[in-house]
Design a protein around this motif. Sequence first.
Motif, mmCIF file in Angstrom:
data_model
loop_
_atom_site.group_PDB
_atom_site.id
_atom_site.type_symbol
_atom_site.label_atom_id
_atom_site.label_comp_id
_atom_site.label_asym_id
_atom_site.label_seq_id
_atom_site.Cartn_x
_atom_site.Cartn_y
_atom_site.Cartn_z
ATOM 1 N N VAL A 17 0.342 -1.133 0.174
ATOM 2 C CA VAL A 17 -0.419 0.141 0.402
ATOM 3 C C VAL A 17 0.686 1.428 -0.034
ATOM 4 O O VAL A 17 2.071 1.596 0.775
ATOM 5 C CB VAL A 17 -0.569 -0.166 1.113
ATOM 6 C CG1 VAL A 17 -1.963 1.300 1.345
ATOM 7 C CG2 VAL A 17 -2.123 -1.502 0.912
ATOM 8 N N SER A 22 -3.770 4.202 -1.014
ATOM 9 C CA SER A 22 -4.076 3.065 -2.696
ATOM 10 C C SER A 22 -3.010 2.020 -2.610
ATOM 11 O O SER A 22 -2.130 1.741 -2.375
ATOM 12 C CB SER A 22 -3.712 4.201 -3.885
ATOM 13 O OG SER A 22 -2.322 4.029 -4.133
ATOM 14 N N GLU A 23 -3.429 0.599 -2.868
ATOM 15 C CA GLU A 23 -3.109 -0.503 -3.179
ATOM 16 C C GLU A 23 -2.012 -0.662 -4.745
ATOM 17 O O GLU A 23 -2.673 -0.094 -5.395
ATOM 18 C CB GLU A 23 -4.502 -1.200 -3.357
ATOM 19 C CG GLU A 23 -3.673 -2.544 -3.473
ATOM 20 C CD GLU A 23 -4.688 -3.962 -3.841
ATOM 21 O OE1 GLU A 23 -4.732 -4.923 -4.499
ATOM 22 O OE2 GLU A 23 -5.640 -3.870 -3.154
ATOM 23 N N SER A 26 -0.803 -6.711 -4.298
ATOM 24 C CA SER A 26 -1.615 -7.973 -4.768
ATOM 25 C C SER A 26 -0.977 -9.046 -4.659
ATOM 26 O O SER A 26 -1.438 -8.812 -5.688
ATOM 27 C CB SER A 26 -2.713 -7.270 -3.309
ATOM 28 O OG SER A 26 -3.921 -7.751 -4.677
#
Length: 66
Positions: A17, A22-23, A26
């Motif tokens: 992150v 904001s990502e 993943s």
Amino acid sequence: MYLGIDIGTSAVKAVVVAPDGSEVASRSQALSLQTPRRNWSEQDPKAWWDAACTACGKLQRDDPRS
């Protein structure tokens, strides 16, 4: 950047992150569940560690900056 790790029943999820929340990326790695007897469920804690290392390794390999 921040790294989050979620150890769940079916998988370990790892997420990167950004400081703004904001990502960035993943990845996950599946876990197995053992049922040695009826109504019993078990997991090996070493499998959690191995899956976490694998998920984080996937993040590192997929990083365009590396």
